[in-house]
Enzyme design. Structure first.
Site, PDB file in Angstrom:
ATOM      1  N   ARG A  52      11.473 -34.444  10.067  1.00  0.00           N
ATOM      2  CA  ARG A  52      10.469 -35.355  10.648  1.00  0.00           C
ATOM      3  C   ARG A  52       9.783 -34.705  11.853  1.00  0.00           C
ATOM      4  O   ARG A  52       8.673 -35.063  12.225  1.00  0.00           O
ATOM      5  CB  ARG A  52      11.108 -36.702  11.008  1.00  0.00           C
ATOM      6  CG  ARG A  52      10.130 -37.709  11.524  1.00  0.00           C
ATOM      7  CD  ARG A  52      10.436 -39.187  11.210  1.00  0.00           C
ATOM      8  NE  ARG A  52      11.814 -39.595  11.285  1.00  0.00           N
ATOM      9  CZ  ARG A  52      12.517 -39.749  12.414  1.00  0.00           C
ATOM     10  NH1 ARG A  52      11.945 -39.510  13.586  1.00  0.00           N
ATOM     11  NH2 ARG A  52      13.767 -40.142  12.379  1.00  0.00           N
ATOM     12  N   TYR A 105     -16.577 -43.534   9.442  1.00  0.00           N
ATOM     13  CA  TYR A 105     -15.772 -43.927   8.291  1.00  0.00           C
ATOM     14  C   TYR A 105     -15.223 -45.334   8.539  1.00  0.00           C
ATOM     15  O   TYR A 105     -14.575 -45.582   9.549  1.00  0.00           O
ATOM     16  CB  TYR A 105     -14.638 -42.913   8.080  1.00  0.00           C
ATOM     17  CG  TYR A 105     -13.622 -43.397   7.100  1.00  0.00           C
ATOM     18  CD1 TYR A 105     -14.000 -43.731   5.798  1.00  0.00           C
ATOM     19  CD2 TYR A 105     -12.293 -43.552   7.463  1.00  0.00           C
ATOM     20  CE1 TYR A 105     -13.064 -44.212   4.894  1.00  0.00           C
ATOM     21  CE2 TYR A 105     -11.359 -44.022   6.561  1.00  0.00           C
ATOM     22  CZ  TYR A 105     -11.758 -44.357   5.280  1.00  0.00           C
ATOM     23  OH  TYR A 105     -10.831 -44.850   4.394  1.00  0.00           O
ATOM     24  N   ASP A 178     -14.195 -36.100  14.341  1.00  0.00           N
ATOM     25  CA  ASP A 178     -13.749 -36.152  12.948  1.00  0.00           C
ATOM     26  C   ASP A 178     -14.608 -35.158  12.172  1.00  0.00           C
ATOM     27  O   ASP A 178     -15.794 -35.379  11.954  1.00  0.00           O
ATOM     28  CB  ASP A 178     -13.902 -37.581  12.398  1.00  0.00           C
ATOM     29  CG  ASP A 178     -13.340 -37.729  10.983  1.00  0.00           C
ATOM     30  OD1 ASP A 178     -13.329 -36.726  10.237  1.00  0.00           O
ATOM     31  OD2 ASP A 178     -12.934 -38.835  10.615  1.00  0.00           O
ATOM     32  N   LYS A 203      -9.713 -34.769   1.723  1.00  0.00           N
ATOM     33  CA  LYS A 203     -11.071 -34.512   1.220  1.00  0.00           C
ATOM     34  C   LYS A 203     -11.249 -33.016   0.939  1.00  0.00           C
ATOM     35  O   LYS A 203     -10.558 -32.467   0.123  1.00  0.00           O
ATOM     36  CB  LYS A 203     -12.101 -35.052   2.210  1.00  0.00           C
ATOM     37  CG  LYS A 203     -11.768 -36.425   2.782  1.00  0.00           C
ATOM     38  CD  LYS A 203     -11.662 -37.504   1.726  1.00  0.00           C
ATOM     39  CE  LYS A 203     -11.341 -38.847   2.380  1.00  0.00           C
ATOM     40  NZ  LYS A 203     -10.890 -39.853   1.454  1.00  0.00           N
TER      41      LYS A 203
HETATM   42  C1  PLP Z   1     -14.511 -39.125   7.581  1.00  0.00           C
HETATM   43  C2  PLP Z   1     -13.165 -39.685   7.220  1.00  0.00           C
HETATM   44  N1  PLP Z   1     -12.198 -39.722   8.157  1.00  0.00           N
HETATM   45  C3  PLP Z   1     -10.971 -40.229   7.874  1.00  0.00           C
HETATM   46  C4  PLP Z   1     -10.672 -40.734   6.621  1.00  0.00           C
HETATM   47  C5  PLP Z   1      -9.294 -41.295   6.328  1.00  0.00           C
HETATM   48  O1  PLP Z   1      -8.555 -40.377   5.580  1.00  0.00           O
HETATM   49  P1  PLP Z   1      -7.382 -40.716   4.529  1.00  0.00           P
HETATM   50  O2  PLP Z   1      -7.997 -41.481   3.401  1.00  0.00           O
HETATM   51  O3  PLP Z   1      -6.852 -39.373   4.175  1.00  0.00           O
HETATM   52  O4  PLP Z   1      -6.373 -41.547   5.258  1.00  0.00           O
HETATM   53  C6  PLP Z   1     -11.641 -40.698   5.615  1.00  0.00           C
HETATM   54  C7  PLP Z   1     -11.347 -41.246   4.269  1.00  0.00           C
HETATM   55  O5  PLP Z   1     -12.234 -41.469   3.460  1.00  0.00           O
HETATM   56  C8  PLP Z   1     -12.923 -40.169   5.929  1.00  0.00           C
HETATM   57  O6  PLP Z   1     -13.920 -40.128   4.994  1.00  0.00           O
END
Ligand code: PLP
Length: 398
Positions: A52, A105, A178, A203
């Protein structure tokens, strides 16, 4: 042996180029152990105790991603992009003021709306593409974090990272970016002054729509970074070793996939930008996009694989196009090898600020001509359907 510096692309292709020390194997081994043997003197062979906290397989993925994002940074992988993003917010202290991109997002927006209050965070949404609005929103001494997504889901608004970091730092505010959509192939936020970089590694980094993973990277190993790492360890938001192994394998082809998706997305945006069935094609690579100039400075080697289209016939036409595609897959998510199409307003629900006439496209690595022909065909089919329905309505009205 003489050391030569190589490009990030080469580092990615070779997963840092380190053969397995035991066998010489070029593919790294997976280390599934959850616990480590203690020696008679009480010590551990590599200071590892329990997975962990850390694990050799996810450490390789972390070192590789850190090498791609920038010199000297550190990385921690998480169980998902959301686990990574929320670790940053949960490392803040109740009462802290946080500024967040208005366009971002929706999962992060929804989480903030639901949990920020109980966590005691004072979250304020602002247009990070508008430097004046950000400057006005910063509360000196109280604002602790500025959260930016660029290009931002699903309008692909672009934030000037260098300018916003300078503004935030002058007020002592930490900036987290992000970088899921741009990936380190196209933008390296640390080079523009960012303090933290966050990814949904689900992604592009993995790229094959078969791993859920996230990552946080830091420019400095400071006490805030220690809080993020200890949050991961104590809350258990860790990635499994098998997923970490798949993630490093995915990153080996990251550059090829991102360049291909970017080239195809640009070709698709250019092909459809004046299509009569559309009111807009939203893509930072088009000179008509409001963020194009900044994107051209900030993104190198392409503008990414994400774009959105807005239908002149509104939500009804958007649904008709969705039903008429044959090559694009109707699915959520982004950044995989297959192209996806999605009606974001419907997925996000009634509180979504996304226009109902918008379809989001994630461009994969298929032949671009197939994708253009598919969308062309779907737009024509949707228009024919609308014309038929219009004629039928006129017939009934008579
Ligand atoms: C720009 C962005 N940040 C964060 C996330 C969250 O990621 P996860 O689905 O891997 O938890 C996403 C998911 O679509 C995203 O498009």
């Amino acid at each position: 042996m003489e050391q030569r510096s190589v490009t990030r692309e080469t580092l990615a292709a070779q997963a840092l180029g380190e053969a397995d020390p035991a066998s010489g194997g070029l593919a790294p081994v997976i280390s599934p152990a959850t616990n480590y043997e203690r020696q008679l003197d009480g010590s551990y062979r590599q200071d590892r105790v329990y997975t962990r906290a850390d694990n050799p397989t996810y450490e390789l993925a972390e070192r590789l991603l850190a090498a791609l994002e920038g010199a000297g940074c550190a990385c921690a992988v998480f169980a998902s992009g959301m686990a990574a993003a929320t670790a940053v917010f949960q490392s803040l202290i109740p009462g802290d003021h946080v500024l967040v991109s208005r366009v971002l997002y929706w999962g992060v927006r929804k989480w903030l709306a639901e949990f920020a209050l109980t966590w005691g965070l004072d979250v304020e949404f602002t247009d990070t593409a508008d430097l004046g609005a950000v400057a006005a929103a910063i509360r000196p001494g109280r604002t602790r974090l500025l959260w930016v997504e660029t290009p931002a889901n699903p309008m692909w608004e672009v934030t000037d990272l260098a300018a916003i970091c300078a503004l935030a730092h002058a007020a002592g505010v930490r900036v987290a970016v992000d970088n899921t959509v741009a990936t380190p192939v196209l933008t390296r936020p640390f080079e523009h002054g960012a303090d933290l970089v966050v990814h949904s590694a689900t992604k592009y980094l993995n790229g094959h729509s078969d791993v859920l993973a996230g990552a946080v990277l830091t420019a400095r190993r400071d006490p805030f970074w220690e809080r993020i790492r200890s949050w991961r360890r104590n809350a258990g938001a860790v990635l499994g070793p098998f997923e970490a192994w798949l993630l490093q394998r995915g990153m080996r082809t990251l550059f090829l996939r991102v360049h291909r998706a970017s080239e195809s997305a640009l070709a698709i945006a250019a092909h459809f930008h004046d299509h009569p069935a559309l009111t807009a094609v939203l893509y930072p690579g088009l000179p008509s996009h409001p963020g194009h100039q900044i994107a051209a400075r900030q993104m190198s080697g392409g503008f990414g694989g994400m774009l959105s289209i807005r239908l002149a016939g509104g939500a009804e036409q958007a649904t008709a196009v969705l039903h008429a595609v044959r090559v694009f897959k109707r699915a959520t998510s982004l950044g995989g090898v297959e192209s996806l199409i999605e009606h974001r307003a419907e997925v996000e629900g009634p509180s979504s600020p996304v226009p109902a006439d918008l379809l989001r496209l994630s461009i994969g690595i298929e032949t671009v001509g197939d994708l253009i022909a598919d969308l062309d065909g779907a737009l024509s089919a949707a228009r024919r359907g609308a014309a038929r329905r219009g004629a039928a309505r006129r017939g009934t009205a008579r």
